[in-house]
Design a protein around this motif. Structure first.
Motif, PDB file in Angstrom:
ATOM      1  N   ALA A  21       4.048  -3.066   8.253  1.00 53.27           N
ATOM      2  CA  ALA A  21       3.418  -4.190   8.735  1.00 53.27           C
ATOM      3  C   ALA A  21       4.199  -5.074   9.771  1.00 53.27           C
ATOM      4  CB  ALA A  21       3.196  -5.277   7.508  1.00 53.27           C
ATOM      5  N   ALA A  22       5.466  -5.213   9.562  1.00 54.24           N
ATOM      6  CA  ALA A  22       6.306  -5.740  10.765  1.00 54.24           C
ATOM      7  C   ALA A  22       6.422  -4.886  11.823  1.00 54.24           C
ATOM      8  CB  ALA A  22       7.797  -5.978  10.301  1.00 54.24           C
ATOM      9  N   GLY A  23       6.415  -3.440  11.798  1.00 56.37           N
ATOM     10  CA  GLY A  23       6.169  -2.585  13.051  1.00 56.37           C
ATOM     11  C   GLY A  23       4.912  -2.720  13.798  1.00 56.37           C
ATOM     12  N   SER A  24       4.028  -2.838  13.003  1.00 54.76           N
ATOM     13  CA  SER A  24       2.665  -3.037  13.613  1.00 54.76           C
ATOM     14  C   SER A  24       2.508  -4.415  14.508  1.00 54.76           C
ATOM     15  CB  SER A  24       1.570  -2.930  12.454  1.00 54.76           C
ATOM     16  OG  SER A  24       1.608  -1.963  11.892  1.00 54.76           O
ATOM     17  N   GLU A  25       3.131  -5.413  13.688  1.00 53.32           N
ATOM     18  CA  GLU A  25       3.111  -6.644  14.407  1.00 53.32           C
ATOM     19  C   GLU A  25       3.956  -6.662  15.777  1.00 53.32           C
ATOM     20  OE1 GLU A  25       2.922 -10.515  15.530  1.00 53.32           O
ATOM     21  OE2 GLU A  25       1.577  -9.506  13.929  1.00 53.32           O
ATOM     22  N   PHE A  26       4.985  -6.051  15.575  1.00 55.37           N
ATOM     23  CA  PHE A  26       5.873  -5.898  16.628  1.00 55.37           C
ATOM     24  C   PHE A  26       5.452  -5.100  17.986  1.00 55.37           C
ATOM     25  CE2 PHE A  26       9.315  -3.602  19.163  1.00 55.37           C
ATOM     26  CZ  PHE A  26      10.159  -4.602  19.565  1.00 55.37           C
ATOM     27  N   ALA A  27       4.711  -3.948  17.571  1.00 48.96           N
ATOM     28  CA  ALA A  27       3.805  -3.197  18.699  1.00 48.96           C
ATOM     29  C   ALA A  27       2.870  -3.923  19.321  1.00 48.96           C
ATOM     30  CB  ALA A  27       3.442  -1.811  17.978  1.00 48.96           C
ATOM     31  N   VAL A  28       2.076  -4.721  18.495  1.00 44.49           N
ATOM     32  CA  VAL A  28       0.891  -5.454  19.110  1.00 44.49           C
ATOM     33  C   VAL A  28       1.363  -6.575  19.976  1.00 44.49           C
ATOM     34  CG1 VAL A  28      -1.049  -6.861  18.557  1.00 44.49           C
ATOM     35  CG2 VAL A  28      -0.567  -4.667  17.434  1.00 44.49           C
ATOM     36  N   SER A  29       2.579  -7.353  19.335  1.00 45.45           N
ATOM     37  CA  SER A  29       2.995  -8.442  20.044  1.00 45.45           C
ATOM     38  C   SER A  29       3.598  -8.206  21.343  1.00 45.45           C
ATOM     39  CB  SER A  29       3.934  -9.258  19.167  1.00 45.45           C
ATOM     40  OG  SER A  29       5.187  -8.402  19.143  1.00 45.45           O
ATOM     41  N   ARG A  30       4.115  -6.964  21.602  1.00 44.27           N
ATOM     42  CA  ARG A  30       4.663  -6.626  22.917  1.00 44.27           C
ATOM     43  C   ARG A  30       3.573  -5.884  23.917  1.00 44.27           C
ATOM     44  NH1 ARG A  30       8.750  -9.136  22.103  1.00 44.27           N
ATOM     45  NH2 ARG A  30      10.494  -8.648  20.879  1.00 44.27           N
ATOM     46  N   GLY A  32       1.419  -3.281  23.415  1.00 44.44           N
ATOM     47  CA  GLY A  32       1.351  -1.968  22.954  1.00 44.44           C
ATOM     48  C   GLY A  32      -0.043  -1.885  22.400  1.00 44.44           C
ATOM     49  N   THR A  33      -0.195  -0.302  22.286  1.00 43.20           N
ATOM     50  CA  THR A  33      -1.421   0.071  21.155  1.00 43.20           C
ATOM     51  C   THR A  33      -0.855   0.186  19.973  1.00 43.20           C
ATOM     52  OG1 THR A  33      -1.112   2.034  22.132  1.00 43.20           O
ATOM     53  CG2 THR A  33      -2.827   0.756  23.283  1.00 43.20           C
ATOM     54  N   LEU A  34      -1.542   0.100  19.012  1.00 39.70           N
ATOM     55  CA  LEU A  34      -1.095   0.571  17.657  1.00 39.70           C
ATOM     56  C   LEU A  34      -1.692   1.823  17.062  1.00 39.70           C
ATOM     57  CD1 LEU A  34       0.398  -0.669  15.020  1.00 39.70           C
ATOM     58  CD2 LEU A  34      -1.806  -1.690  14.403  1.00 39.70           C
ATOM     59  N   PRO A  35      -0.857   2.759  17.180  1.00 36.52           N
ATOM     60  CA  PRO A  35      -1.344   3.958  16.653  1.00 36.52           C
ATOM     61  C   PRO A  35      -1.795   4.035  15.014  1.00 36.52           C
ATOM     62  CG  PRO A  35       1.139   4.185  16.644  1.00 36.52           C
ATOM     63  CD  PRO A  35       0.751   2.876  17.167  1.00 36.52           C
ATOM     64  N   VAL A  36      -2.810   4.516  14.872  1.00 36.63           N
ATOM     65  CA  VAL A  36      -3.408   4.324  13.450  1.00 36.63           C
ATOM     66  C   VAL A  36      -3.476   5.885  12.829  1.00 36.63           C
ATOM     67  CG1 VAL A  36      -4.462   2.256  13.492  1.00 36.63           C
ATOM     68  CG2 VAL A  36      -5.750   4.312  14.107  1.00 36.63           C
ATOM     69  N   ALA A  37      -3.259   5.971  11.632  1.00 41.29           N
ATOM     70  CA  ALA A  37      -3.495   7.296  10.982  1.00 41.29           C
ATOM     71  C   ALA A  37      -4.894   7.690  11.097  1.00 41.29           C
ATOM     72  CB  ALA A  37      -2.977   7.228   9.381  1.00 41.29           C
ATOM     73  N   GLY A  38      -5.050   8.994  11.094  1.00 42.04           N
ATOM     74  CA  GLY A  38      -6.543   9.440  11.320  1.00 42.04           C
ATOM     75  C   GLY A  38      -6.720   9.928  10.005  1.00 42.04           C
ATOM     76  N   TRP A  39      -8.135  10.541   9.745  1.00 45.11           N
ATOM     77  CA  TRP A  39      -8.435  11.142   8.517  1.00 45.11           C
ATOM     78  C   TRP A  39      -7.521  12.613   8.085  1.00 45.11           C
ATOM     79  CZ3 TRP A  39     -11.516   8.408   5.658  1.00 45.11           C
ATOM     80  CH2 TRP A  39     -12.282   7.383   5.949  1.00 45.11           C
ATOM     81  N   LEU A  40      -7.062  13.158   9.140  1.00 43.20           N
ATOM     82  CA  LEU A  40      -6.419  14.238   9.136  1.00 43.20           C
ATOM     83  C   LEU A  40      -5.004  14.066   8.277  1.00 43.20           C
ATOM     84  CD1 LEU A  40      -6.306  17.453   9.620  1.00 43.20           C
ATOM     85  CD2 LEU A  40      -5.130  16.907  11.979  1.00 43.20           C
TER      86      LEU A  40
END
Length: 168
Positions: A21-30, A32-40
């Motif tokens: 959660a903190a890494g996602s917040e950090f990436a978005v606040s800078r 950047g785009t947030l890489p999300v996990a795919g179905w694979l």
């Protein structure tokens, strides 16, 4: 060697969830785009769990037959064969899968919580695949714990002084 502790796996999962959660917040606040996990990602974790079960079944069969022979001695040849290096490697793989599943579950579910709480992620392309990957990681952790328990030898009468079971 002691088996993997469930409370330790839960603690690792919660800490990894905080990092996700903190890494996602950090990436978005800078910006950047947030890489999300795919179905694979989830499917790969499920395949790993299936491979681990397939590797653990011979270990379980061998130990069950050994227990059966201890209770009812026989001169018949063994139905199941297993060498100890393979058994040890299977138990170590199960332990590694339990830790990997706990870490991945925390990271993926932490990211999913961030996506839901901020409303940034689309349900079909971000939230559901990430949640699916987190649930599949939980399945991998549970399978890892189960297969590791399959490789635990029963306590011997004259062996361990503390009466603890030792892994195969």
């Amino acid at each position: 060697m002691r088996p993997v502790g469930i409370p330790m796996l839960l603690l690792i999962g919660v800490l990894a969830g905080g990092v996700g959660a903190a890494g996602s917040e950090f990436a978005v606040s800078r910006g950047g785009t947030l890489p999300v996990a795919g179905w694979l990602s989830g499917l790969v974790l499920l395949v790993l769990a299936g491979v681990l079960v397939a590797l653990g079944l011979p270990l379980r069969r061998y130990l069950r037959e050994s227990e059966e022979r201890r209770l009812h001695p026989t001169l018949a040849p063994r139905r199941h064969q297993l060498d100890m290096p393979t058994a040890y490697r299977t138990v170590q793989l199960a332990r590694a899968a339990a830790y990997t599943g706990a870490i991945c579950a925390g990271l993926f579910l932490g990211e999913a919580v961030f996506l839901v709480s901020t409303g940034l992620g689309d349900l079909g392309t971000a939230v559901l695949p990430t949640t699916f990957a987190g649930v599949c990681a939980i399945v991998l952790a549970v399978v890892g714990v189960i297969v590791e328990r399959w490789g635990t030898l029963p306590p011997s009468d004259s062996g361990d002084s503390a009466g603890r079971a030792t892994p195969a």
